[in-house]
Design a protein around this motif. Structure first.
Motif, short mmCIF file in Angstrom:
data_model
loop_
_atom_site.label_atom_id
_atom_site.label_comp_id
_atom_site.label_asym_id
_atom_site.label_seq_id
_atom_site.Cartn_x
_atom_site.Cartn_y
_atom_site.Cartn_z
N GLU A 175 19.95 13.39 -32.25
CA GLU A 175 19.78 14.26 -31.09
C GLU A 175 18.32 14.40 -30.66
O GLU A 175 18.04 14.71 -29.50
CB GLU A 175 20.38 15.63 -31.37
CG GLU A 175 21.90 15.60 -31.48
CD GLU A 175 22.51 16.96 -31.76
OE1 GLU A 175 21.74 17.90 -32.00
OE2 GLU A 175 23.75 17.06 -31.73
N ARG A 176 17.40 14.15 -31.59
CA ARG A 176 15.98 14.32 -31.26
C ARG A 176 15.28 13.00 -30.97
O ARG A 176 14.18 13.00 -30.41
CB ARG A 176 15.27 15.04 -32.41
CG ARG A 176 15.72 16.47 -32.63
CD ARG A 176 14.86 17.16 -33.68
NE ARG A 176 13.46 17.17 -33.27
CZ ARG A 176 12.47 17.61 -34.04
NH1 ARG A 176 12.73 18.07 -35.25
NH2 ARG A 176 11.22 17.58 -33.62
N TYR A 177 15.86 11.90 -31.38
CA TYR A 177 15.21 10.61 -31.20
C TYR A 177 14.76 10.44 -29.73
O TYR A 177 15.51 10.78 -28.82
CB TYR A 177 16.17 9.48 -31.57
CG TYR A 177 15.55 8.11 -31.40
CD1 TYR A 177 14.82 7.53 -32.42
CD2 TYR A 177 15.66 7.43 -30.19
CE1 TYR A 177 14.22 6.30 -32.25
CE2 TYR A 177 15.05 6.20 -30.01
CZ TYR A 177 14.34 5.64 -31.04
OH TYR A 177 13.74 4.44 -30.86
N ALA A 203 25.52 6.60 -33.77
CA ALA A 203 25.56 5.68 -32.63
C ALA A 203 26.24 6.34 -31.44
O ALA A 203 25.77 6.21 -30.29
CB ALA A 203 26.31 4.40 -33.02
N GLU A 204 27.32 7.08 -31.67
CA GLU A 204 28.01 7.80 -30.59
C GLU A 204 27.06 8.77 -29.90
O GLU A 204 27.00 8.85 -28.68
CB GLU A 204 29.22 8.56 -31.14
CG GLU A 204 30.44 7.71 -31.38
CD GLU A 204 31.20 7.42 -30.08
OE1 GLU A 204 30.78 7.90 -29.02
OE2 GLU A 204 32.22 6.71 -30.16
N ARG A 205 26.32 9.54 -30.69
CA ARG A 205 25.42 10.53 -30.11
C ARG A 205 24.29 9.85 -29.34
O ARG A 205 23.87 10.33 -28.27
CB ARG A 205 24.86 11.42 -31.23
CG ARG A 205 24.07 12.64 -30.75
CD ARG A 205 24.87 13.54 -29.80
NE ARG A 205 26.20 13.84 -30.28
CZ ARG A 205 26.50 14.87 -31.07
NH1 ARG A 205 25.55 15.69 -31.48
NH2 ARG A 205 27.75 15.08 -31.43
N LEU A 206 23.78 8.74 -29.85
CA LEU A 206 22.72 8.02 -29.15
C LEU A 206 23.22 7.43 -27.84
O LEU A 206 22.51 7.45 -26.83
CB LEU A 206 22.16 6.91 -30.06
CG LEU A 206 21.35 7.41 -31.26
CD1 LEU A 206 21.11 6.26 -32.25
CD2 LEU A 206 20.01 8.01 -30.83
N VAL A 207 24.45 6.92 -27.84
CA VAL A 207 25.03 6.40 -26.60
C VAL A 207 25.16 7.52 -25.58
O VAL A 207 24.85 7.34 -24.39
CB VAL A 207 26.41 5.75 -26.87
CG1 VAL A 207 27.15 5.48 -25.57
CG2 VAL A 207 26.24 4.46 -27.66
N SER A 277 13.16 1.54 -34.04
CA SER A 277 13.81 2.19 -35.18
C SER A 277 14.96 1.35 -35.74
O SER A 277 15.69 0.72 -34.99
CB SER A 277 14.35 3.57 -34.77
OG SER A 277 13.28 4.45 -34.47
N THR A 278 15.09 1.38 -37.08
CA THR A 278 16.17 0.69 -37.76
C THR A 278 16.85 1.67 -38.71
O THR A 278 16.18 2.35 -39.48
CB THR A 278 15.64 -0.52 -38.55
OG1 THR A 278 14.87 -1.37 -37.70
CG2 THR A 278 16.80 -1.30 -39.16
#
Length: 324
Positions: A175-177, A203-207, A277-278
């Motif tokens: 959420e902070r990325y 991944a869902e949250r980043l999408v 980021s990885t």
């Protein structure tokens, strides 16, 4: 991949607008053919619009009362359509999204992607990286009750408490990325401890946040790297450009002498040099990771300033097996 998906969505919206126009023309032709009185009102309204535009271009337009005339004609058309058994908006512009009218963009003078465009893009992105999109693997559905609340042998905490901490840390990171303390993350632990679920939830949250993310299994990752290696091409695809690369189950893929380790090092090194980021999940301990991939790679994941390692212990929740 991001640009490719955007082009695909733009093409779909273009096709949708063409289909909308076709439906509008079919309806208009139907009314011309079967309801000439209504069609006459439609033509009168069109002539009023085009005549006004022509006068504006010639600098002699009189627009006073135009809005009232237009509304009167539109009201008459809606009433006649209803009387003949048609929906009152049968001749209105056809579109799916009321915000952008299927243009995919909103705003003036600077246009931005409409909500409908963003949803279409995110749906395709989820499909491309293997997410279901049904909310089945998300932070909201992460069930801590499947983990034991008994203390882990030799530890001062339970598996449930540990997973609550790891889940919250992963959620906060996603959420902070990119405003995060550590650029890279590693989830280390045996099978059945929830690592893949958390990776997919991230991944869902980043999408959802429109972050350029790529989720890939370790097997597919190494297949891609090897293909580029043997074709002698510079590997500059999504693996090297995605803002967040998520590698699931690293350590399960077969090793190829002088290829796997070298290609993996090049990938991690290049991404770190670019400030990307990885996020990795692995069944290996960090010691096993070092033995398998060499100290050169392991050291990349032990940099506490740039990488956070979560070591997960406990019982396999899928089989109810012994603790690890």
């Amino acid at each position: 991949m991001r640009e490719e998906i955007i082009r695909e969505v733009e093409n779909e919206f273009e096709q949708l607008r063409a289909e909308n126009e076709r439906k509008e023309q079919e309806r208009k032709e139907e009314i011309r053919r079967e309801q000439p009185e209504i069609f006459a009102l439609v033509r009168e309204r069109e002539q009023l619009i085009f005549g006004t535009l022509r006068d504006i271009l010639q600098g002699k337009a009189e627009t006073e009362g135009l809005e009232t005339q237009m509304e009167t004609l539109s009201g008459q058309i809606r009433t006649r359509l209803t009387e003949k058994g048609y929906p009152p908006d049968y001749l209105a512009p056809v579109f799916r999204c009321p915000l952008c009218q299927d243009q995919g963009r909103t705003g003036q003078p600077v246009k931005t992607p409409c909500v409908c465009f963003q949803k279409a893009y995110q749906k395709k992105l989820r499909q491309r990286i293997g997410l279901s999109g049904d909310g089945g693997e998300s932070f909201e559905t992460f069930n801590l009750r499947v983990f034991s609340d008994e203390p882990i042998p030799g530890k001062a905490f339970s598996q449930q408490k540990l997973m609550a901490m790891v889940c919250e840390s992963c959620r906060e990171w996603a959420e902070r990325y990119p405003d995060v303390a550590c650029r890279d993350l590693v989830l280390s632990g045996k099978s059945g401890l929830g690592k893949t679920f958390l990776l997919r939830a991230m991944a869902e949250r980043l999408v959802e946040r429109d972050v350029n993310v790529l989720l890939i299994s370790a097997y597919r990752l190494l297949e891609t790297l090897r293909r580029d290696y043997f074709s002698h091409e510079e590997p500059m695809g999504d693996l090297f450009t995605a803002a967040v690369l998520m590698i699931d189950d690293l350590g399960s893929e077969p090793l190829m002498q002088n290829v796997t380790v070298e290609q993996l090092f090049n990938l991690l090194n290049e991404r770190q040099n670019r400030g990307l980021s990885t996020v990795i999940s692995t069944n290996l301990t960090m010691e096993e990771f070092r033995n398998r991939y060499t100290e050169r790679i392991a050291s990349r994941l032990r940099d506490r300033q740039n990488c956070k390692v979560f070591t997960i212990y406990g019982k396999d929740v899928r089989t109810g097996g012994t603790r690890e």
